[in-house]
Enzyme design. Sequence first.
Site, PDB file in Angstrom:
ATOM      1  CG  ASN A 119    -123.639 -34.164 -26.968  1.00  0.00           C
ATOM      2  OD1 ASN A 119    -123.715 -35.027 -27.848  1.00  0.00           O
ATOM      3  ND2 ASN A 119    -122.751 -33.163 -27.045  1.00  0.00           N
ATOM      4  CE1 TYR A 166    -116.123 -41.782 -25.560  1.00  0.00           C
ATOM      5  CE2 TYR A 166    -116.531 -43.852 -26.711  1.00  0.00           C
ATOM      6  CZ  TYR A 166    -116.780 -42.499 -26.546  1.00  0.00           C
ATOM      7  OH  TYR A 166    -117.703 -41.868 -27.357  1.00  0.00           O
ATOM      8  CB  ALA A 167    -115.471 -49.524 -23.343  1.00  0.00           C
ATOM      9  CB  ALA A 168    -115.402 -48.380 -18.095  1.00  0.00           C
ATOM     10  CB  SER A 169    -117.284 -43.566 -19.355  1.00  0.00           C
ATOM     11  OG  SER A 169    -117.104 -43.401 -20.747  1.00  0.00           O
ATOM     12  CE  LYS A 170    -119.470 -41.737 -24.319  1.00  0.00           C
ATOM     13  NZ  LYS A 170    -120.314 -40.541 -24.147  1.00  0.00           N
ATOM     14  CB  ILE A 227    -120.779 -39.283 -35.502  1.00  0.00           C
ATOM     15  CG1 ILE A 227    -121.742 -40.345 -34.923  1.00  0.00           C
ATOM     16  CG2 ILE A 227    -121.540 -38.087 -36.083  1.00  0.00           C
ATOM     17  CD1 ILE A 227    -122.711 -40.980 -35.885  1.00  0.00           C
TER      18      ILE A 227
HETATM   19  P1  NAI Z   1    -116.689 -33.432 -29.685  1.00  0.00           P
HETATM   20  O1  NAI Z   1    -115.367 -33.694 -29.072  1.00  0.00           O
HETATM   21  O2  NAI Z   1    -116.743 -32.886 -31.065  1.00  0.00           O
HETATM   22  O3  NAI Z   1    -117.562 -32.470 -28.740  1.00  0.00           O
HETATM   23  C1  NAI Z   1    -117.660 -32.712 -27.367  1.00  0.00           C
HETATM   24  C2  NAI Z   1    -117.945 -31.403 -26.672  1.00  0.00           C
HETATM   25  O4  NAI Z   1    -117.972 -31.664 -25.253  1.00  0.00           O
HETATM   26  C3  NAI Z   1    -116.854 -30.346 -26.894  1.00  0.00           C
HETATM   27  O5  NAI Z   1    -117.431 -29.125 -27.291  1.00  0.00           O
HETATM   28  C4  NAI Z   1    -116.159 -30.242 -25.548  1.00  0.00           C
HETATM   29  O6  NAI Z   1    -115.646 -28.939 -25.248  1.00  0.00           O
HETATM   30  C5  NAI Z   1    -117.305 -30.624 -24.594  1.00  0.00           C
HETATM   31  N1  NAI Z   1    -116.802 -31.041 -23.281  1.00  0.00           N
HETATM   32  C6  NAI Z   1    -115.714 -31.804 -23.018  1.00  0.00           C
HETATM   33  N2  NAI Z   1    -115.524 -31.906 -21.698  1.00  0.00           N
HETATM   34  C7  NAI Z   1    -116.529 -31.208 -21.099  1.00  0.00           C
HETATM   35  C8  NAI Z   1    -116.869 -30.924 -19.756  1.00  0.00           C
HETATM   36  N3  NAI Z   1    -116.107 -31.370 -18.745  1.00  0.00           N
HETATM   37  N4  NAI Z   1    -117.966 -30.178 -19.507  1.00  0.00           N
HETATM   38  C9  NAI Z   1    -118.722 -29.693 -20.525  1.00  0.00           C
HETATM   39  N5  NAI Z   1    -118.436 -29.908 -21.823  1.00  0.00           N
HETATM   40  C10 NAI Z   1    -117.343 -30.659 -22.105  1.00  0.00           C
HETATM   41  O7  NAI Z   1    -117.491 -34.808 -29.596  1.00  0.00           O
HETATM   42  P2  NAI Z   1    -118.724 -35.391 -30.443  1.00  0.00           P
HETATM   43  O8  NAI Z   1    -118.170 -36.313 -31.449  1.00  0.00           O
HETATM   44  O9  NAI Z   1    -119.636 -34.318 -30.851  1.00  0.00           O
HETATM   45  O10 NAI Z   1    -119.396 -36.300 -29.323  1.00  0.00           O
HETATM   46  C11 NAI Z   1    -120.547 -35.932 -28.574  1.00  0.00           C
HETATM   47  C12 NAI Z   1    -120.941 -37.119 -27.716  1.00  0.00           C
HETATM   48  O11 NAI Z   1    -121.176 -38.247 -28.569  1.00  0.00           O
HETATM   49  C13 NAI Z   1    -119.834 -37.566 -26.747  1.00  0.00           C
HETATM   50  O12 NAI Z   1    -120.425 -37.986 -25.537  1.00  0.00           O
HETATM   51  C14 NAI Z   1    -119.196 -38.741 -27.453  1.00  0.00           C
HETATM   52  O13 NAI Z   1    -118.585 -39.621 -26.539  1.00  0.00           O
HETATM   53  C15 NAI Z   1    -120.409 -39.343 -28.132  1.00  0.00           C
HETATM   54  N6  NAI Z   1    -120.095 -40.184 -29.267  1.00  0.00           N
HETATM   55  C16 NAI Z   1    -119.448 -39.688 -30.362  1.00  0.00           C
HETATM   56  C17 NAI Z   1    -119.160 -40.506 -31.419  1.00  0.00           C
HETATM   57  C18 NAI Z   1    -118.457 -40.013 -32.639  1.00  0.00           C
HETATM   58  O14 NAI Z   1    -118.133 -40.837 -33.488  1.00  0.00           O
HETATM   59  N7  NAI Z   1    -118.181 -38.727 -32.803  1.00  0.00           N
HETATM   60  C19 NAI Z   1    -119.532 -41.935 -31.404  1.00  0.00           C
HETATM   61  C20 NAI Z   1    -120.231 -42.346 -30.221  1.00  0.00           C
HETATM   62  C21 NAI Z   1    -120.491 -41.492 -29.195  1.00  0.00           C
END
Ligand code: NAI
Length: 242
Positions: free
Chosen positions: A85, A150-154, A183
């Site tokens: 995640n 980000y798009a490339a990674s996802k 979200i």
């Molecule tokens: P967020 O930014 O609230 O939480 C992400 C968490 O990942 C943070 O606690 C951060 O410390 C941790 N993190 C960052 N780099 C890290 C690393 N190198 N190793 C371990 N942990 C690390 O993000 P959110 O919104 O909860 O997103 C969760 C997932 O959902 C992500 O992959 C995001 O790309 C994806 N996502 C989120 C969307 C949204 O609208 N919030 C939409 C689509 C996908």
Amino acid sequence: MRLEGKVAIITGAGRGIGKEAARLFAKEGARVIACDVMEEWVKGLGEEVKGIEGYKLDVTDRGMIEEVVKDVYERYGKIDVLVNNAGITRDALFVKMKEEDWDRVIEVNLKGVFNMTQVVVPYMVKGGGGSIINTSSVVGIYGNIGQTNYAASKAGLIGMTKVWAKELGRYGIRVNAVAPGFIKTPMTEKLPEKVVNIVLDRTPLRRMGEPIEVAYVYLFLASDESSFITGQVIGVDGGLVI
Ligand code: NAI
């Protein structure tokens, strides 16, 4: 108790969607290994909710991953679920995107998932199966202005999901991706109002999603209720088409 007796590792569990999922999984009977690069965020979670243990883990640090995963296996004798995640953004228009921002997003979002999964899979094979959930995004499907990296990674995650479903199915390991729309989490809270309004305009359900609405899909994919589902990308996006 839909995850009774299961051991689940969730990355990026310190806040947002990952934190909500850690709480839900624990409520459903799992032993949750909540990992985050921000140690203080997950340590607190472990004290707050029974069944959750916080671990400091950076998905870009292979050595640290090997240590944590080995420790979990030695303590619990199995790993049933991995939720990849953790994810970050470093947005900029393509022509202005810095190489270091491209590298960092690919390193965390794409290579981090490669690292975690490659370390966890041998333990799942030993245990006779498992469920891997990769967090992609609508942006990996449709693209989005300012998000080349980000798009490339996802999008890359979707490719890996499909390869792993094919390679690992014979071991009883299922691999699926979840593609959230917008979200309400700390990741999206700084988006300009103009951007949010454009997104809402294109979302048939006319609102942003809540972290729990993504966590419920993780729960379904982690549980035996999804036992014949693999190689899929499940949208959790209110119908959004960017
Ligand atoms: P967020 O930014 O609230 O939480 C992400 C968490 O990942 C943070 O606690 C951060 O410390 C941790 N993190 C960052 N780099 C890290 C690393 N190198 N190793 C371990 N942990 C690390 O993000 P959110 O919104 O909860 O997103 C969760 C997932 O959902 C992500 O992959 C995001 O790309 C994806 N996502 C989120 C969307 C949204 O609208 N919030 C939409 C689509 C996908």
